[in-house]
Scaffold this active site. Structure first.
Site, PDB file in Angstrom:
ATOM      1  N   ASP A 535       0.895  -1.190   0.107  1.00 19.99           N
ATOM      2  CA  ASP A 535      -0.023  -0.028  -0.153  1.00 19.99           C
ATOM      3  C   ASP A 535       0.774   1.160   0.065  1.00 19.99           C
ATOM      4  O   ASP A 535       2.079   1.387  -0.007  1.00 19.99           O
ATOM      5  CB  ASP A 535      -0.797  -0.049   1.171  1.00 19.99           C
ATOM      6  CG  ASP A 535      -0.175   0.154   2.516  1.00 19.99           C
ATOM      7  OD1 ASP A 535       0.650   0.953   2.758  1.00 19.99           O
ATOM      8  OD2 ASP A 535      -0.248  -1.125   3.197  1.00 19.99           O
ATOM      9  N   GLU A 615      20.645 -23.597 -18.862  1.00 18.08           N
ATOM     10  CA  GLU A 615      19.695 -22.677 -18.211  1.00 18.08           C
ATOM     11  C   GLU A 615      20.641 -21.567 -17.516  1.00 18.08           C
ATOM     12  O   GLU A 615      20.127 -20.410 -17.305  1.00 18.08           O
ATOM     13  CB  GLU A 615      19.087 -23.177 -16.942  1.00 18.08           C
ATOM     14  CG  GLU A 615      18.107 -24.077 -17.797  1.00 18.08           C
ATOM     15  CD  GLU A 615      17.212 -24.825 -16.664  1.00 18.08           C
ATOM     16  OE1 GLU A 615      16.141 -25.210 -17.073  1.00 18.08           O
ATOM     17  OE2 GLU A 615      17.791 -25.674 -15.758  1.00 18.08           O
TER      18      GLU A 615
END
Ligand code: GLA
Length: 748
Positions: A535, A615
């Site tokens: 928030d 990877e």
């Protein structure tokens, strides 16, 4: 000055670049709301508000036989109870002898350049060049209670912030049973409500609903703004889309119990009241005392949800976040949580760090489990001393090792919590929030410290500042892993227990304010079981917040999509984790996982030892790519191109402020046979400029995109902005699960 008073029609006008907010003092001194919308010259809009004698809507006594004026039908700036307006009140106050109600009338107003401050509460900042402040004082004659309404007008940003200060100027005690931050009455319009609901590991799911007659509410009573209802709502007209339509955003700068009530009344007028949740709230004001209701950030645009979001993104980056890291390039991090959980020692962490460094990671974050007897999540919260069985030689030695590899070091903490099985709880059982005589509900087997107590705040400050002073810690992840039940503060008398929730969050703010001021160079990342306290209040201290404990890239698409309505991607902690994903068991190509996580403060949350050499090479390239595009991603304008579930792909885009470059991102969420390629229209480009595809990256697709096919026309290498936006582009068919594409366009 963006604020003016017209003494003829007694209107107060707040003007931003594209919007106007207008109030009026009635002849009797009531402050009514006239207009919030697209910019108009200062002319009085009182003509919009009809006066009528509506049955059962009371009339103020002093108007005598005149029945056409009722507070119940007038749009208000700050609504109160028990005075003839039956709609949702912002303020419910009662005197000690039990009289409810405040009939607020105008006393004075003043305006000045610069921004008001709110004692003890985070709020937007701004200098005299950036904004103007308006203060309006209203008073109830009968009780001598005054309300100061505060407005800051950020002209360039199309934002108006509001807050309220309630002062007891009487000789007796006044109890506040509701003290919301603001009322916004919208007398006209066919509004819909957009809000962001969710749950742990699935936060901020956007929902758009009709506004029914009666009252709809979103809010939290969890002691945190919550995973479940974010403190942000949008009212938009029925026809509003991403690029057009009236939209009003309402965002409280508050991290505790909040509530927004949306009421459609008998006349189809819509009222919004927002602020601290009035449930489990009661605040006693002794004579002379005041109470400050948190700030709310309002923004209006007629240019749709996309523009509203960009208003908020800009405002949060420029006016909410204070961190010295705000505009600095944030380090790419690797967090060990999903890599090891509690099962690690120094050797393991150093090995992870070594491999992370090889891949280009810049910051190693040591998550939960480094302290006290913390071998699992049932114990030791509160014991913030190093577990030397795990970290042989101590924290200092580990940090030296990590730093020697060329990585910064970051540490996880959960300061507001205490385990029953901890030295801290054994020493101070009364510091935990529990109701006397009742066994508390447990959450993750932990209790919550009473942050409303000064000695708790002081104790935590000493502990945390001690760690930060002693060790070379450059990043802190501040977690909060349960909601607050059993609220009861042992330092408050019975009649003040209704203050405990708000005092809790004020204590958190006090501690964060002191720590972030004392250690401004630390990169503070917020977290509350992922995005349970995501928030604007927290963003005043934390420039980035771990967005969700769900790291599944596919699920992240909707979490990130919902979060972008109010918050910029620079605030969103987003990591690539291992597959099958630990939360969902789903496998998404590594490349697509990175495309999704790059739309945030990018990092990894895996053990590199579980990656193949190939990877690891991919990760190196991903990090390089993120760094190349860092500026357009973190500082560019954000455009949502799709909505979850509306199509078989999700697409979003960034455009630099000068429209010189754009980054298009597409993830196919559902691959089908014999489907035409993804078609989409880009947004935000300069229609008259030409853009060439500077880079095109496909991830996880069995079908390799053919660059020749992606050429605009034979012999040409660029598209006009107009054709990319109005005709759009089509990507060739992509196979496999969840392939993705990133295309970087640069102006010719
Ligand atoms: C919360 C956080 C996670 C991790 C764990 C540690 O769930 O959101 O990222 O830090 O706590 O216990």
């Amino acid at each position: 000055m963006s604020i003016s008073f017209n003494s003829v029609d007694r209107t107060l006008n707040l003007q931003t670049r594209n919007t106007t907010y207008q109030m009026q003092l009635t002849e009797s001194g009531y402050l009514r709301h006239l207009y919030y919308g697209r910019r108009i010259p200062g002319a009085c809009q009182a003509r919009l508000i009809t006066r009528m004698d509506a049955g059962f809507s009371p009339n103020p006594h002093h108007l005598g036989f005149q029945r056409s004026f009722s507070l119940d039908l007038q749009p208000q700036e700050y609504s109160t109870a028990n005075i003839g307006d039956f709609r949702v009140p912002a303020l419910i106050a009662a005197t000690a002898d039990g009289c409810y109600g405040d009939e607020l009338r105008y006393v004075s107003h003043e305006s000045r350049p610069g921004k008001y401050a709110l004692e003890g509460l985070p709020c937007a900042h701004g200098g005299e060049e950036d904004c103007d402040t308006l203060s309006i004082v209203l008073k109830d004659e009968a009780t001598n209670l005054t309300v100061e309404l505060l407005y800051a007008v950020y002209e360039a940003e199309d934002v108006i912030t509001r807050a309220a200060r309630i002062v007891n100027n009487s000789e007796q005690v006044i109890n506040l049973e509701r003290a919301s931050s603001m009322t916004l009455d919208l007398p006209y319009g066919d509004w819909q409500l957009i809000h962001f609901h969710g749950r742990h590991a699935m936060e901020r799911q956007m929902e758009r609903v009709d506004i029914m007659h009666g009252i709809q509410s979103v809010g939290s009573l969890r002691g945190a703004s919550s995973h479940h209802h974010n403190p942000f709502v949008i009212l938009c007209d029925r026809a509003a889309g991403e690029e057009q339509g009236d939209c009003v955003g309402i965002m409280p700068v508050y991290s505790g119990n909040h509530r927004t009530d949306i009421e459609k009344d008998q006349m189809d007028s819509v009222r919004v009241v927002t602020g601290i949740n009035p449930d489990l709230f009661r605040w006693t004001l002794n004579p002379g005392e005041s109470f400050t209701a948190p700030e709310v950030i309002l923004s209006f645009t007629h240019q749709g949800l996309g523009q509203l979001s960009r208003n908020y993104h800009h405002f949060i980056r420029e006016r909410i976040i204070r961190s010295t890291w705000n505009h600095k390039t944030r380090p790419v991090l690797l967090n060990n949580w999903e890599a090891t959980y509690f099962n690690f020692d120094s050797d393991k962490i150093l090995e992870i760090a070594r491999q992370a460094k090889d891949m280009g990671v810049e910051l190693l974050v040591l998550d939960d489990g480094w302290f006290g007897q913390r071998c699992d999540d049932n114990r030791a919260l509160g014991d913030w001393y190093v577990n030397e069985e795990k970290l042989k030689g101590g924290l200092g030695k580990l940090i030296e090792g990590v730093n020697a590899l060329g990585l910064r070091f970051g540490l996880w903490m959960e300061p507001e919590m205490v385990s029953e099985d901890s030295d801290l709880y054994r020493a101070h059982p009364d510091w935990a929030l529990t109701v006397p005589g009742r066994l508390p509900a447990m959450g993750r087997n932990q209790l919550v410290l009473d942050m409303g107590r000064q000695e708790v705040v002081d104790y935590l400050y000493d502990i945390i500042s001690g760690l930060l002073s002693k060790y070379h810690i450059e990043y802190v992840k501040w977690d909060m892993n349960r909601n607050i039940s059993d609220i009861y503060s042992r330092v408050l008398p019975g009649e003040r227990q209704g203050e405990a929730f708000h005092r809790y969050i004020l204590g958190v703010y006090k501690l964060l304010d002191k720590l972030t001021t004392a250690f401004p160079e630390v990169l503070w990342e917020g977290c509350a079981g992922g995005g349970g306290r995501y928030d604007a209040g927290m963003m005043c201290y934390f420039p980035q917040i771990w967005l969700s404990d769900d790291t599944d890239a596919l699920e992240r698409l909707t979490i990130q999509h919902g979060s972008t309505f109010g918050y910029p991607v620079s605030t969103m902690g987003a990591h690539v984790s291992i597959c099958p994903n630990h939360q969902t068991g789903r496998t998404v190509p590594l490349g697509t996982r990175a495309v999704v996580a790059m739309s945030g403060t990018f990092g990894y949350e895996l053990d590199p030892a579980h990656l193949s050499d190939e990877e690891k090479e991919q990760v190196k390239v991903q990090i390089q790519r993120f760094k190349t595009w860092y500026d357009v991603i973190q500082n560019g304008d954000y455009y949502r191109l799709t909505a979850p579930g509306a199509d078989r792909f999700m697409a979003w885009q960034y455009v630099s402020a000068d429209k010189g470059e754009a980054l298009l991102n597409v993830v196919v969420t559902h691959t089908m046979a014999n489907m035409r390629g993804v078609h989409l229209r880009m947004a935000g480009l300069d229609p008259n400029a030409n853009y060439r595809m500077e880079a095109l990256v496909t991830e996880g697709s069995e079908t390799i995109l053919d660059m020749v096919e992606m050429k605009p026309r034979d012999g040409e290498d660029s598209y006009s902005g107009a054709e990319l936006m109005y005709a759009g582009i089509t990507l060739p068919q992509m196979g496999g699960d969840y392939p993705s594409v990133q295309i970087h366009f640069v102006k010719n």
